[in-house]
Design an enzyme around this catalytic site. Structure first.
Site, PDB file in Angstrom:
ATOM      1  N   GLU A 102     -36.881  -9.061 -17.139  1.00  0.00           N
ATOM      2  CA  GLU A 102     -37.867  -8.724 -18.173  1.00  0.00           C
ATOM      3  C   GLU A 102     -38.465  -7.325 -18.014  1.00  0.00           C
ATOM      4  OE1 GLU A 102     -40.655 -11.965 -17.972  1.00  0.00           O
ATOM      5  OE2 GLU A 102     -39.191 -13.441 -18.637  1.00  0.00           O
TER       6      GLU A 102
ATOM      7  N   GLU B  77     -31.692 -19.959 -18.700  1.00  0.00           N
ATOM      8  CA  GLU B  77     -32.991 -20.480 -19.145  1.00  0.00           C
ATOM      9  C   GLU B  77     -32.935 -21.101 -20.541  1.00  0.00           C
ATOM     10  OE1 GLU B  77     -36.250 -17.929 -18.148  1.00  0.00           O
ATOM     11  OE2 GLU B  77     -35.139 -16.916 -16.569  1.00  0.00           O
TER      12      GLU B  77
END
Ligand code: XIL
Length: 379
Positions: free
Chosen positions: A166, A271
């Site tokens: 991220e 995820e």
């Protein structure tokens, strides 16, 4: 009632009908007894993130389902900086050791998550003993020491690591994290070079959410191209799949898969979960009672109704249909949690709800979505 035909098109009598039904039942039983890891063995790895205590074996029903269904595991939390390296000279390897041992016992591939991230990383990482920010060189040295300890410990037992997680904003600029603030624009390059130096044999991934948006997609492609030009190793892009029933569209996901694969790396669907609950709604100026509001944001506390199970099943079938179409580009598909009981979606973005985001329910039993995914393989 329409007369029944058997497979060769002949009309069946009562005995024939019984035989046809018996065959159908047998085929169904056979289908449901097959597991995800068996069904997708020739396509891509099928994984799950494991919560910290699971590999310890406190929940035998769940661990035996996990061992049967998945051939890849990711630590949901126990290899994150704050958990595995809580203080400058203290490491907590016990849960991570257990996870790796569990994976080996069950012939599962382990992917490490995560080395450099802004969340779940203690403040001390960026500070000296006086509480002042480290210099760039000091932080790079600390990053390297952390990698030597963590990545180094599992050498040969972990296939690849999410090196950085991220790092981009939605518009493709670099996220203003402490890592970025102190190290600067070449943060990713520094991180990947160091990870590679610590273990030249390990695969290295960049992982992010929102990867179907143009900003992050372009930034990631640019990153890979720069890395390739400079000879920096990167093996895969992780597309976090924290998705909903309605979006992102299959087209948008497909565009990103194709675009990333064109750069020469593998795509990892990481995820994966499908949120079935309403988004975070404000209590419209407080005009609902607390109970009414609760009911509105958490409507399936007593189970997911059939129509919603069907919607979830359809969504998962569409997603897996796409993954299969691009199986040559996809290295693995990892669910963020093994079953609804362990899904972080019960607590995010609102705490304490009952979500139903995965293929297995709270008893670790397959849901209609599981069967819908498995049907893709029986066609
Ligand atoms: C989440 C875990 O699932 C939670 O248990 C924890 O409290 C917070 O982090 N993106 C990531 C994951 O890369 O590490 C996050 O995991 C979910 C979002």
């Amino acid at each position: 009632m329409m007369p029944l035909k058997n497979a060769r098109g002949r009309f069946c009598g009562v005995m024939g009908l019984t035989a046809v039904l018996a065959t159908t039942v047998a085929v169904n039983a056979q289908q449901t007894s097959q597991t995800l890891r068996e069904a997708f063995a020739d396509d891509f790895l099928i994984g799950a993130a494991l919560s910290t205590r699971l590999p310890g074996g406190h929940d035998k029903v769940s661990t035996s389902m996990i061992a049967a269904q998945f051939n890849q595991v990711t630590p949901e939390n126990c290899m994150k900086f704050g958990q595995i390296h809580p203080q400058p000279d203290r490491y907590n390897f016990t849960p991570a050791d257990q996870l790796v041992a569990f994976a080996e016992k069950n012939k599962m591939t382990v992917v490490g998550h995560v080395l450099v991230w802004h969340n779940q990383t203690p403040d001390w990482v960026f500070e000296n003993a006086q509480g002042k920010n480290l210099t760039r060189d000091e932080l790079i040295a600390r990053m390297r020491k952390h990698m030597e300890a963590v990545l180094g410990r599992y050498k040969g037992r972990i296939k690849g690591w999410d090196v950085v997680n991220e790092a981009f904003n939605g518009n493709g600029t670099m996220r203003r994290t402490k890592w970025f603030e102190i190290i600067g624009a070449d943060l990713l390059e520094v991180a990947f070079r160091n990870a590679h130096a610590v273990d030249p044999n390990i695969e290295l991934y960049y992982n992010d959410y929102g990867m179907t948006g143009g900003g992050k997609r372009n930034a990631t492609v640019k990153l890979i191209e720069e890395f390739k030009a400079k000879g920096i190793r990167i093996d895969g892009v992780g597309m976090q799949g924290h998705w909903g029933l309605g979006g992102p569209s299959i087209d948008a996901i497909e565009q990103s898969i194709i675009t990333f694969a064109k750069t020469g790396v593998k795509v990892h669907i990481t995820e994966l979960d499908v949120d079935v609950l309403p988004g975070r709604k404000p209590n419209r100026g407080g005009d609902l009672t607390k109970e009414q509001y609760q009911k509105e944001v958490d409507p399936y506390r007593n189970g997911l109704p059939d129509d919603m199970q069907q919607r979830l099943a359809k969504r998962y079938a569409a997603l897996f249909g796409l993954f299969l179409k691009h199986k040559d580009k996809i290295a693995r598909v990892t669910f963020w949690g093994a079953s609804d009981k362990y899904s972080w979606k019960n607590n995010y973005p609102i705490r304490g709800r009952v979500n139903h985001a995965l293929l297995f329910d709270r008893e670790a039993k397959p849901k209609p979505a599981f069967h819908a995914v498995m049907r893709l393989k029986s066609k």
